[in-house]
Design a protein around this motif. Sequence first.
Motif, PDB file in Angstrom:
ATOM      1  N   UNK A   1       0.814  -1.218   0.000  1.00 40.06           N
ATOM      2  CA  UNK A   1       0.000   0.000   0.000  1.00 40.06           C
ATOM      3  C   UNK A   1       0.848   1.269   0.000  1.00 40.06           C
ATOM      4  N   UNK A   2       2.130   1.151   0.339  1.00 44.50           N
ATOM      5  CA  UNK A   2       3.003   2.322   0.398  1.00 44.50           C
ATOM      6  C   UNK A   2       4.074   2.362  -0.691  1.00 44.50           C
TER       7      UNK A   2
ATOM      8  N   UNK B   1      -2.340  -4.282  -8.725  1.00 41.78           N
ATOM      9  CA  UNK B   1      -1.929  -2.915  -9.060  1.00 41.78           C
ATOM     10  C   UNK B   1      -3.119  -1.959  -9.028  1.00 41.78           C
ATOM     11  N   UNK B   2      -4.242  -2.409  -9.541  1.00 42.75           N
ATOM     12  CA  UNK B   2      -5.446  -1.575  -9.486  1.00 42.75           C
ATOM     13  C   UNK B   2      -5.897  -1.378  -8.040  1.00 42.75           C
ATOM     14  N   UNK B   3      -5.901  -2.448  -7.269  1.00 38.74           N
ATOM     15  CA  UNK B   3      -6.392  -2.368  -5.893  1.00 38.74           C
ATOM     16  C   UNK B   3      -5.533  -1.450  -5.028  1.00 38.74           C
ATOM     17  N   UNK B   4      -4.209  -1.486  -5.232  1.00 42.24           N
ATOM     18  CA  UNK B   4      -3.304  -0.744  -4.351  1.00 42.24           C
ATOM     19  C   UNK B   4      -2.980   0.661  -4.865  1.00 42.24           C
ATOM     20  N   UNK B   5      -3.047   0.886  -6.183  1.00 44.23           N
ATOM     21  CA  UNK B   5      -2.609   2.174  -6.715  1.00 44.23           C
ATOM     22  C   UNK B   5      -3.604   2.846  -7.660  1.00 44.23           C
ATOM     23  N   UNK B   6      -4.062   2.116  -8.650  1.00 45.44           N
ATOM     24  CA  UNK B   6      -4.709   2.791  -9.774  1.00 45.44           C
ATOM     25  C   UNK B   6      -6.189   3.080  -9.573  1.00 45.44           C
TER      26      UNK B   6
ATOM     27  N   UNK C   1      14.260  -2.356  -7.647  1.00 43.38           N
ATOM     28  CA  UNK C   1      13.788  -0.997  -7.892  1.00 43.38           C
ATOM     29  C   UNK C   1      12.575  -0.782  -6.998  1.00 43.38           C
ATOM     30  N   UNK C   2      12.580   0.313  -6.257  1.00 43.60           N
ATOM     31  CA  UNK C   2      11.484   0.628  -5.341  1.00 43.60           C
ATOM     32  C   UNK C   2      10.851   1.948  -5.770  1.00 43.60           C
ATOM     33  N   UNK C   3       9.534   1.945  -5.910  1.00 44.37           N
ATOM     34  CA  UNK C   3       8.803   3.163  -6.265  1.00 44.37           C
ATOM     35  C   UNK C   3       7.784   3.450  -5.165  1.00 44.37           C
ATOM     36  N   UNK C   4       7.904   4.570  -4.468  1.00 46.51           N
ATOM     37  CA  UNK C   4       6.882   4.933  -3.478  1.00 46.51           C
ATOM     38  C   UNK C   4       5.529   5.135  -4.161  1.00 46.51           C
ATOM     39  N   UNK C   5       4.464   4.820  -3.462  1.00 47.00           N
ATOM     40  CA  UNK C   5       3.127   4.930  -4.050  1.00 47.00           C
ATOM     41  C   UNK C   5       2.857   6.328  -4.586  1.00 47.00           C
ATOM     42  N   UNK C   6       3.287   7.349  -3.840  1.00 48.61           N
ATOM     43  CA  UNK C   6       2.988   8.720  -4.254  1.00 48.61           C
ATOM     44  C   UNK C   6       3.719   9.127  -5.527  1.00 48.61           C
ATOM     45  N   UNK C   7       4.710   8.328  -5.961  1.00 46.98           N
ATOM     46  CA  UNK C   7       5.439   8.631  -7.189  1.00 46.98           C
ATOM     47  C   UNK C   7       4.865   7.907  -8.406  1.00 46.98           C
ATOM     48  N   UNK C   8       3.924   6.996  -8.179  1.00 49.10           N
ATOM     49  CA  UNK C   8       3.325   6.251  -9.290  1.00 49.10           C
ATOM     50  C   UNK C   8       2.300   7.133  -9.997  1.00 49.10           C
ATOM     51  N   UNK C   9       2.456   7.268 -11.315  1.00 45.04           N
ATOM     52  CA  UNK C   9       1.611   8.200 -12.067  1.00 45.04           C
ATOM     53  C   UNK C   9       0.749   7.529 -13.128  1.00 45.04           C
ATOM     54  N   UNK C  10       1.206   6.418 -13.699  1.00 44.43           N
ATOM     55  CA  UNK C  10       0.442   5.832 -14.793  1.00 44.43           C
ATOM     56  C   UNK C  10       0.861   4.406 -15.090  1.00 44.43           C
TER      57      UNK C  10
END
Length: 207
Positions: free
Chosen positions: A22-23, A104-109, A38-47
């Motif tokens: 979730x984070x 991916x949809x459930x946690x971010x999109x 590679x680690x991407x914080x949730x707030x940096x995910x755009x598309x």
Amino acid sequence: MKEFTIIRGLFDTRKRQLIIDENFLKFENKDHNQDLFTVIPKEEIAGIRYGVHFIKGLEFYIGREYQIFIRTKAGKELKIFFKLFYKRKLEEKHQLFCDIVDALWAYYFNDILNIYIDQFNNNQNFSLAGILFKNNCIQFDKKEILYSDLAVKNYHHYLVLCSTKDQYTNKMMNYLKDKDAVILNEILNCIIKNEQLRAKEVSDRPV
């Protein structure tokens, strides 16, 4: 948190870890022992864009590569992929792809989609996947479709948005090749459902 194990294919049999939290998103896409993830914080995910690339042999298709591209706000993409040949483990690999996409949809999109829906409901102009959303219409390629005339045709690998009044006013978008086409599809269908409900309310209104 969801964890997945990915084996890329015949020539890369190493088990790679994908963590969808979730984070953050964390993927073992590197081969250096001291720097595997590679680690991407949730707030940096755009598309996102994703789909199936079919692998062709000399005369016919011999396999497929499942591809998922996660885009950051900086414009960089993280590629998650795995291959299969001659339908070996087809059901297992296809289910893995579906499970990853669902996570991916459930946690971010879903959250990103809701941001666009809020902008639409608040009559804010915004752009998504090359489409400009305005108060009463969408615009693209110097064309315009009113929301009341908007239709979307969904296929396995792409969508076609079009006008119900002019078949030549249309645009095709590929889920794998066109960034955020999968998010676009969701919001367009939400808009169409709202327009249909609004039209029904008007038709049911007593005279």
